[in-house]
Design an enzyme around this catalytic site. Structure first.
Site, PDB file in Angstrom:
ATOM      1  NE  ARG A  32      39.588  58.422  46.611  1.00 20.76           N
ATOM      2  CZ  ARG A  32      38.863  57.465  47.200  1.00 20.76           C
ATOM      3  NH1 ARG A  32      39.276  56.218  47.179  1.00 20.76           N
ATOM      4  NH2 ARG A  32      37.745  57.740  47.812  1.00 20.76           N
ATOM      5  NE  ARG A  47      40.561  58.344  51.404  1.00 17.17           N
ATOM      6  CZ  ARG A  47      39.319  57.926  51.196  1.00 17.17           C
ATOM      7  NH1 ARG A  47      38.874  56.860  51.816  1.00 17.17           N
ATOM      8  NH2 ARG A  47      38.513  58.604  50.397  1.00 17.17           N
ATOM      9  NE  ARG A 104      33.205  59.613  51.234  1.00 20.88           N
ATOM     10  CZ  ARG A 104      34.352  58.964  51.426  1.00 20.88           C
ATOM     11  NH1 ARG A 104      35.488  59.628  51.418  1.00 20.88           N
ATOM     12  NH2 ARG A 104      34.360  57.668  51.638  1.00 20.88           N
ATOM     13  NE  ARG A 159      27.436  52.004  50.202  1.00 21.05           N
ATOM     14  CZ  ARG A 159      28.605  52.561  50.485  1.00 21.05           C
ATOM     15  NH1 ARG A 159      28.668  53.496  51.388  1.00 21.05           N
ATOM     16  NH2 ARG A 159      29.692  52.185  49.862  1.00 21.05           N
ATOM     17  CE  LYS A 194      32.922  51.287  56.605  1.00 20.28           C
ATOM     18  NZ  LYS A 194      33.303  52.704  56.591  1.00 20.28           N
TER      19      LYS A 194
END
Length: 217
Positions: free
Chosen positions: A164, A131, A175, A92, A17
């Site tokens: 990260r 990522r 998540r 959310r 997104k």
């Protein structure tokens, strides 16, 4: 030129997104709205809403939905949102979506479309655990699906890329579980309101962006 310009991007972590929101907003001159940025901005300004939010943040609590929705509505009333915006990461939950609708009605705005970024969980986990993030501008890359042109160097600003600590398998699974419980119910919610558009988020960036533009045209 796209026709639908007041947008919500909806999808699981790792669906892409943020990446497509950034490209779309640059190309179409839309405002890219992140609730985290709004929250930090209001707190820094010391506004009435910012002071309320700061109380929750400093005491380790969650900022109430009503405060966040009001902040978002104020942000959407600003001049740079007049030609359109992308809400990335808000709402959310269904209660947040209802608050947002009311807040937008108060400033005579409405959502044109909600783009649902659909991808299978296996792919999402692969993306989340591979990522890379730029230390300088925050742009995300992926070792497997969208690697940088130069290893560990950001294509966008030349900054250093790093992984990260929260991009672990355990964190990714956690998540996604939270997303399924809290955010996935927004898919049927917006479908019932005939606002939902579905994008195949498994496509590579060079294919998914043209598909997005087609959806919004």
């Amino acid at each position: 030129m796209i026709k639908k310009k007041n947008l919500i991007f909806l999808g699981a972590p790792g669906a892409g997104k943020g990446t497509l929101a950034q490209i779309l907003c640059e190309n179409e001159k839309l405002a890219h709205i992140s609730t985290g940025d709004i929250l930090r901005g209001e707190i820094a300004k010391g506004s009435e809403l910012g002071l309320k939010a700061k109380h929750y943040v400093t005491t380790g609590g969650l900022v109430p939905d009503e405060i966040v929705a009001e902040m978002v509505a104020r942000r959407l009333a600003e001049a740079d949102c007049q030609d359109g915006f992308v809400l990335d990461g808000f709402p959310r939950t269904i209660p947040q979506a209802k608050l947002l609708e009311n807040a937008l009605a108060n400033i005579s705005k409405k959502i044109d479309s909600v783009v649902y970024f659909h991808a299978e969980e296996e792919l999402l986990i692969k993306r989340l655990t591979a990522r890379l993030t730029c230390k300088k501008c925050g742009t995300n890359f992926n070792k497997i699906y969208s690697p940088p042109l130069k290893e560990n160097i950001c294509d966008r600003c030349g900054g250093e890329l790093y992984q990260r600590p929260d991009d672990s398998l355990e964190t990714a699974q956690s998540r996604l579980k939270l997303y399924k419980e809290q955010t996935a119910p927004l898919i049927p919610y917006y479908k019932e309101r005939k606002l939902l558009l579905q994008l195949d988020a498994s496509l590579s960036k060079d294919k998914s962006y043209p598909a997005l533009v087609k959806l919004l045209s």
